[in-house]
Scaffold this active site. Structure first.
Site, PDB file in Angstrom:
ATOM      1  N   LYS A  89       0.561  -1.119   0.175  1.00  0.00           N
ATOM      2  CA  LYS A  89      -0.096  -0.018   0.129  1.00  0.00           C
ATOM      3  C   LYS A  89       1.371   1.497  -0.243  1.00  0.00           C
ATOM      4  O   LYS A  89       1.904   1.227   0.081  1.00  0.00           O
ATOM      5  CB  LYS A  89      -1.142  -0.117   1.066  1.00  0.00           C
ATOM      6  CG  LYS A  89      -1.956  -1.369   0.771  1.00  0.00           C
ATOM      7  CD  LYS A  89      -2.761  -1.150   0.072  1.00  0.00           C
ATOM      8  CE  LYS A  89      -3.902  -2.317  -0.629  1.00  0.00           C
ATOM      9  NZ  LYS A  89      -4.666  -3.433   0.592  1.00  0.00           N
TER      10      LYS A  89
HETATM   11  C1  LIG Z   1      -5.549  -4.305   0.890  1.00  0.00           C
HETATM   12  C2  LIG Z   1      -7.366  -4.002   0.597  1.00  0.00           C
HETATM   13  C3  LIG Z   1      -7.900  -4.061   2.361  1.00  0.00           C
HETATM   14  C4  LIG Z   1      -7.511  -4.808   3.333  1.00  0.00           C
HETATM   15  O1  LIG Z   1      -5.918  -4.443   4.190  1.00  0.00           O
HETATM   16  P1  LIG Z   1      -5.563  -4.929   4.450  1.00  0.00           P
HETATM   17  O2  LIG Z   1      -4.566  -4.016   5.839  1.00  0.00           O
HETATM   18  O3  LIG Z   1      -4.769  -6.172   4.278  1.00  0.00           O
HETATM   19  O4  LIG Z   1      -6.770  -5.864   5.918  1.00  0.00           O
HETATM   20  C5  LIG Z   1      -9.270  -3.461   1.865  1.00  0.00           C
HETATM   21  N1  LIG Z   1      -9.655  -3.276   1.196  1.00  0.00           N
HETATM   22  C6  LIG Z   1      -8.474  -2.839   0.109  1.00  0.00           C
HETATM   23  C7  LIG Z   1      -9.140  -2.067  -0.688  1.00  0.00           C
HETATM   24  C8  LIG Z   1      -7.814  -3.216  -0.240  1.00  0.00           C
HETATM   25  O5  LIG Z   1      -6.399  -3.051  -1.159  1.00  0.00           O
END
Ligand SMILES: *Cc1c(COP(=O)(O)O)cnc(C)c1O
Length: 388
Positions: free
Chosen positions: A189
């Site tokens: 991210k």
């Molecule tokens: C990555 C992601 C999540 C989950 O994030 P985590 O920190 O891995 O739990 C939720 N929603 C979207 C749209 C994502 O891209």
């Protein structure tokens, strides 16, 4: 042979220094680094409360619990998202209602939401996803936005902002707008703690519930007990809570990443700009539409769509890009196509025409701060080669 990965994690600031401070302190779980991370995050997004947790999924789960989603309750969720957005509804015994998205932005629009509200008037929660790092139209300058529709119809808004740090909607930071907002610091991210997430809210009662449910339903957190002058062992359990707290080792990385967040965003915007300039004239490609300004966008994804005119099918395109040493990804195979949701809710592809068009052609291109103009040029030329 060239090799350009789809994504690259950058820990080039104070990450090691802050992690070392945690290791030297002898206190590795949730403590002062996490508190500082929460405080600084609140300042950046302009939220009254921030709660660091061990994933965005945990933040979404805590949010729905705190606003009172329970067994049998229905929640609007876009189909063009990661399964976490919908699975948390199931954790609480609720049922997601899947919405189609706008073709150009992959976001829920006011038209889509207004229709859904009239068809399902009893639904009391919306989870908008800020796809790719662009804010869903929560607030619109001269017309009703998603937030207005939600307020008029008594819906709470829990934002899935996993892609959207830092991003703005109508000049306001994402994290300060909906009832609750959930960010992800997963490894790929825009900023990362390895695994981690943040929940922000301005709502006192949501904050009170989240604070308790984040750590086993205990009424005082462990750091507070450790540092209090009175009886340090004593605590009570007031609910069957979860184990979702963020360790200080992760918060240390997050603090260092936070210092670079704006710089990283600018560099990703440079990549997006390069793609817009160099791919705009290819008529077999549709580029993402920017709703407001380039600078309001977190640019987590740069997702193009090979349209109906393209001779090259999407999966073949991905193979040919891989042969040229370029990593790519797909965001997303929509949830109405996933076996669990499809079978449980009897979902049909014809009810999601825009998501289907996106899904058939979507390709996410590399976008990260250290991607050089020279590499971007190679990617754009390769795309041209493949599609010509
Ligand atoms: C990555 C992601 C999540 C989950 O994030 P985590 O920190 O891995 O739990 C939720 N929603 C979207 C749209 C994502 O891209």
């Amino acid at each position: 042979m060239r090799s350009i990965p789809y994504s690259k994690v950058l820990c080039i600031g104070n990450e090691l220094k802050y992690v070392r401070e945690v290791l030297d302190s002898g206190w590795l779980t949730t403590a002062i680094k996490t508190q500082r991370f929460e405080r600084e995050f609140s300042e950046v997004v302009g939220a009254k409360y921030s709660f660091a947790v061990n994933s965005c999924t945990a933040a979404l789960h805590l949010s729905l619990d705190a606003i009172g989603v329970g067994p049998g309750d229905e929640v609007f969720v876009p189909t063009m998202t990661f399964t976490a957005t919908a699975e948390v509804v199931r954790y609480l015994g609720g049922n997601p209602i899947f919405l189609d998205v706008d073709y150009a932005t992959a976001l829920i629009t006011t038209e889509i939401l207004a229709r859904a509200v009239s068809e399902h008037p009893h639904v009391k929660t919306l989870i908008p996803v800020h796809y790719g790092g662009q804010a869903a139209p929560l607030i619109l300058k001269n017309e009703r936005g998603l937030l207005d529709i939600c307020r008029e119809n008594g819906l709470k808004v829990v934002e899935d902002a996993a892609h959207a740090f830092p991003a703005r909607c109508a000049g306001r930071m994402i994290g300060s707008i909906g009832d609750v907002t959930c960010f992800s610091f997963y490894a790929n991210k825009t900023i990362t703690t390895g695994e981690g997430g943040m929940l922000t809210t301005n709502d006192d009662s949501v904050a009170k519930r989240v604070k308790v449910m984040r750590l086993h339903g205990i009424n005082r957190d462990i750091w507070e007990r450790h540092t209090s002058v009175g009886s340090s062992w004593e605590y009570d359990v007031i609910a069957p809570g979860f184990k979702y707290n963020m360790p200080d080792t992760a918060a240390a990385i997050g603090l260092a990443q936070l210092e670079r967040a704006n710089l990283f965003r600018q560099e990703r915007e440079r990549c997006a700009m390069f793609y817009f300039k160099n791919l705009a004239d290819i008529d077999t490609l549709d580029l993402p539409k920017v709703r407001e300004s380039m600078a309001d966008h977190a640019w987590h994804l740069f997702s193009i769509v090979l349209n109906e005119r393209s001779r090259v099918p999407r999966n073949r395109f991905l193979e040919l890009m891989a042969e040229k040493g370029i990593g790519t990804s797909v965001h997303y195979k929509p949830l109405h196509r996933m076996t669990y949701y499809k079978e449980r809710y009897g979902l049909r592809t014809e009810d999601f025409p825009n998501a289907e068009r996106i899904w058939k052609g979507c390709v996410s291109l590399p976008i990260y701060p250290t991607l050089s103009d020279e590499e971007l040029d190679y990617i754009c030329k390769s795309i041209r080669d493949i599609l010509d």
